[in-house]
Design an enzyme around this catalytic site. Structure first.
Site, PDB file in Angstrom:
ATOM      1  N   GLU A 175       0.845  -1.197   0.000  1.00  0.00           N
ATOM      2  CA  GLU A 175       0.000   0.000   0.000  1.00  0.00           C
ATOM      3  C   GLU A 175       0.881   1.249   0.000  1.00  0.00           C
ATOM      4  O   GLU A 175       1.933   1.269   0.641  1.00  0.00           O
ATOM      5  CB  GLU A 175      -0.882  -0.065   1.260  1.00  0.00           C
ATOM      6  CG  GLU A 175      -1.680   1.160   1.611  1.00  0.00           C
ATOM      7  CD  GLU A 175      -2.807   1.448   0.631  1.00  0.00           C
ATOM      8  OE1 GLU A 175      -2.536   1.477  -0.571  1.00  0.00           O
ATOM      9  OE2 GLU A 175      -3.948   1.672   1.079  1.00  0.00           O
ATOM     10  N   ASP A 176       0.429   2.291  -0.693  1.00  0.00           N
ATOM     11  CA  ASP A 176       1.232   3.515  -0.741  1.00  0.00           C
ATOM     12  C   ASP A 176       1.200   4.294   0.564  1.00  0.00           C
ATOM     13  O   ASP A 176       2.224   4.790   1.028  1.00  0.00           O
ATOM     14  CB  ASP A 176       0.791   4.420  -1.908  1.00  0.00           C
ATOM     15  CG  ASP A 176      -0.707   4.687  -1.906  1.00  0.00           C
ATOM     16  OD1 ASP A 176      -1.464   3.824  -1.421  1.00  0.00           O
ATOM     17  OD2 ASP A 176      -1.126   5.757  -2.382  1.00  0.00           O
ATOM     18  N   ASP A 179      -3.292   6.898   5.735  1.00  0.00           N
ATOM     19  CA  ASP A 179      -3.656   8.272   6.116  1.00  0.00           C
ATOM     20  C   ASP A 179      -4.572   8.153   7.339  1.00  0.00           C
ATOM     21  O   ASP A 179      -4.088   7.994   8.469  1.00  0.00           O
ATOM     22  CB  ASP A 179      -4.333   8.967   4.922  1.00  0.00           C
ATOM     23  CG  ASP A 179      -4.528  10.455   5.124  1.00  0.00           C
ATOM     24  OD1 ASP A 179      -4.807  10.871   6.258  1.00  0.00           O
ATOM     25  OD2 ASP A 179      -4.417  11.230   4.159  1.00  0.00           O
ATOM     26  N   PHE A 229      -1.255  16.866   2.002  1.00  0.00           N
ATOM     27  CA  PHE A 229      -1.746  16.030   0.897  1.00  0.00           C
ATOM     28  C   PHE A 229      -0.621  15.829  -0.109  1.00  0.00           C
ATOM     29  O   PHE A 229      -0.131  16.782  -0.713  1.00  0.00           O
ATOM     30  CB  PHE A 229      -2.977  16.659   0.241  1.00  0.00           C
ATOM     31  CG  PHE A 229      -3.753  15.654  -0.554  1.00  0.00           C
ATOM     32  CD1 PHE A 229      -4.669  14.813   0.073  1.00  0.00           C
ATOM     33  CD2 PHE A 229      -3.535  15.511  -1.919  1.00  0.00           C
ATOM     34  CE1 PHE A 229      -5.370  13.852  -0.662  1.00  0.00           C
ATOM     35  CE2 PHE A 229      -4.228  14.553  -2.656  1.00  0.00           C
ATOM     36  CZ  PHE A 229      -5.155  13.724  -2.023  1.00  0.00           C
ATOM     37  N   ARG A 242      -0.132  11.029 -10.841  1.00  0.00           N
ATOM     38  CA  ARG A 242       0.388   9.657 -10.674  1.00  0.00           C
ATOM     39  C   ARG A 242       1.661   9.480 -11.494  1.00  0.00           C
ATOM     40  O   ARG A 242       2.519   8.667 -11.155  1.00  0.00           O
ATOM     41  CB  ARG A 242      -0.665   8.626 -11.128  1.00  0.00           C
ATOM     42  CG  ARG A 242      -1.921   8.571 -10.270  1.00  0.00           C
ATOM     43  CD  ARG A 242      -2.616   7.216 -10.428  1.00  0.00           C
ATOM     44  NE  ARG A 242      -4.027   7.245 -10.075  1.00  0.00           N
ATOM     45  CZ  ARG A 242      -4.519   6.938  -8.865  1.00  0.00           C
ATOM     46  NH1 ARG A 242      -3.703   6.617  -7.896  1.00  0.00           N
ATOM     47  NH2 ARG A 242      -5.815   6.960  -8.643  1.00  0.00           N
TER      48      ARG A 242
HETATM   49  O1  PRP Z   1      -5.788   5.655   5.122  1.00  0.00           O
HETATM   50  P1  PRP Z   1      -6.854   6.234   4.261  1.00  0.00           P
HETATM   51  O2  PRP Z   1      -7.384   7.540   4.798  1.00  0.00           O
HETATM   52  O3  PRP Z   1      -7.955   5.270   3.960  1.00  0.00           O
HETATM   53  O4  PRP Z   1      -6.184   6.691   2.874  1.00  0.00           O
HETATM   54  C1  PRP Z   1      -5.252   5.910   2.199  1.00  0.00           C
HETATM   55  C2  PRP Z   1      -5.813   5.366   0.903  1.00  0.00           C
HETATM   56  O5  PRP Z   1      -6.282   6.422   0.067  1.00  0.00           O
HETATM   57  C3  PRP Z   1      -5.706   6.306  -1.225  1.00  0.00           C
HETATM   58  O6  PRP Z   1      -6.510   5.512  -2.063  1.00  0.00           O
HETATM   59  P2  PRP Z   1      -7.704   6.121  -2.957  1.00  0.00           P
HETATM   60  O7  PRP Z   1      -9.025   5.833  -2.348  1.00  0.00           O
HETATM   61  O8  PRP Z   1      -7.401   7.546  -3.280  1.00  0.00           O
HETATM   62  O9  PRP Z   1      -7.590   5.249  -4.276  1.00  0.00           O
HETATM   63  P3  PRP Z   1      -6.323   5.138  -5.269  1.00  0.00           P
HETATM   64  O10 PRP Z   1      -5.356   4.176  -4.629  1.00  0.00           O
HETATM   65  O11 PRP Z   1      -6.893   4.610  -6.533  1.00  0.00           O
HETATM   66  O12 PRP Z   1      -5.728   6.507  -5.437  1.00  0.00           O
HETATM   67  C4  PRP Z   1      -4.390   5.629  -0.959  1.00  0.00           C
HETATM   68  O13 PRP Z   1      -3.902   4.989  -2.113  1.00  0.00           O
HETATM   69  C5  PRP Z   1      -4.722   4.653   0.137  1.00  0.00           C
HETATM   70  O14 PRP Z   1      -5.211   3.434  -0.375  1.00  0.00           O
HETATM   71  O1  HPA Z   2      -2.189  12.513   0.910  1.00  0.00           O
HETATM   72  C1  HPA Z   2      -2.801  11.805   0.065  1.00  0.00           C
HETATM   73  N1  HPA Z   2      -2.465  11.857  -1.263  1.00  0.00           N
HETATM   74  C2  HPA Z   2      -3.068  11.104  -2.207  1.00  0.00           C
HETATM   75  N2  HPA Z   2      -4.048  10.245  -1.921  1.00  0.00           N
HETATM   76  C3  HPA Z   2      -4.421  10.140  -0.634  1.00  0.00           C
HETATM   77  N3  HPA Z   2      -5.373   9.356  -0.075  1.00  0.00           N
HETATM   78  C4  HPA Z   2      -5.365   9.606   1.230  1.00  0.00           C
HETATM   79  N4  HPA Z   2      -4.455  10.554   1.542  1.00  0.00           N
HETATM   80  C5  HPA Z   2      -3.841  10.902   0.385  1.00  0.00           C
END
Ligand code: PRP
Ligand code: HPA
Length: 262
Positions: A175-176, A179, A229, A242
């Site tokens: 996971e990236d 948050d 952010f 991205r």
């Molecule tokens: O801890 P949280 O507050 O839940 O936030 C973190 C998640 O939010 C983003 O996903 P997003 O829903 O934007 O989908 P994406 O991966 O397609 O960008 C990110 O890649 C994490 O999966």
């Molecule tokens: O800081 C952020 N950046 C992009 N996507 C996200 N989703 C949750 N937090 C973030």
């Protein structure tokens, strides 16, 4: 630092109660855990003793032209990301030395981290000196979405993977960013319930220091970051950014410029 127009996140993600990834549940060999070690803390702007931490201006890096005025500064340069991911790969290789690991890439944000990590794992396995054990890995992808713009919708949509394929496996979710922790605090129990894996751990490139956190902690973490952010390295704002190598902090102009990008 001077990134005073950097965008912090203010809205609540409404996370559920604290959860953490589970430890490996079988006892096939004793392992010395390196989990949650060596995490690099990126300081807050002007923070105490760290106030002399380097400010990384956009002009010092190669940034796609359409993004140059849309970010306040570089938070984590790509080279540093690569170096940290190599170390995480080494730790993972050691800890799962006699196991077959199944990486589960959490799309879309986790994709750059996933490719870097799996390349590093392949390289480690290919070196005779480090390849003393029977480490192997396979991988899969899961699509998980909860954010629109800079705010969590509070609803975590999980699609795109057949849970049956995960049954009995040692899973490492890639996971990236943690948050609020809402995404992982819902995904991990969902997988445990629907896939019955042998074990589940989480590798996160970043954990955010935020009052919105539900307390979820990943097992492997590369960077501990401020409540800003962040975009780039597969992290998006309305699908923009991205395709930028470095992790940067979006600014007010970026928020406006890519408001209707989706
Ligand atoms: O801890 P949280 O507050 O839940 O936030 C973190 C998640 O939010 C983003 O996903 P997003 O829903 O934007 O989908 P994406 O991966 O397609 O960008 C990110 O890649 C994490 O999966
Ligand atoms: O800081 C952020 N950046 C992009 N996507 C996200 N989703 C949750 N937090 C973030």
């Amino acid at each position: 630092m001077s990134g005073k127009d950097a965008v912090g996140v203010t809205k609540s993600g409404n996370p559920s109660a604290g959860t953490s990834a589970h430890a490996i549940s079988d006892n096939s060999s004793p392992i010395v855990s390196t989990r949650r070690t060596g995490i690099i803390r990126i300081p807050d702007e002007g923070e105490g003793e760290s106030s002399d931490a380097p400010f990384l201006p956009v002009s010092s890096f190669l940034i796609p032209p359409q993004y140059q005025d849309a970010v306040s500064h570089v938070l984590i340069p790509h080279g540093l990301i690569q170096d940290r991911v190599h170390k995480l790969a080494f730790d993972i290789n050691q800890e799962y030395a006699d196991k077959t690991l199944h990486l589960l890439c959490v799309l879309k944000g986790g994709s750059s981290f996933f490719w870097e990590l799996q390349t590093a794992l392949i390289n480690l396995s290919s070196h005779r000196r480090t390849n003393t054990a029977k480490f192997q890995f396979s991988f899969d992808f899961v699509r998980v979405k909860s954010y629109e713009g800079t705010e969590s919708t509070g609803k975590v949509q999980i699609t795109g993977t057949d849970m049956k394929n995960l049954r009995g496996r040692h899973l490492l979710l890639v996971e990236d960013l943690i948050d609020s922790g809402l995404t992982m605090s819902q995904l991990v129990p969902y997988i445990e319930k629907n896939a019955a894996p042998a074990s589940v751990r989480v590798a996160a490139l970043m954990e955010k220091r935020t009052h919105r956190s539900c307390g979820f902690k990943a097992d492997y973490v590369a960077f501990d970051i401020p409540d800003l952010f962040v975009v780039g390295y597969s992290l998006d704002y309305n699908e923009a950014f991205r395709d930028m190598l470095h992790i940067c902090v979006i600014n007010e102009l970026g928020i406006e410029k890519f408001k209707t990008n989706a």
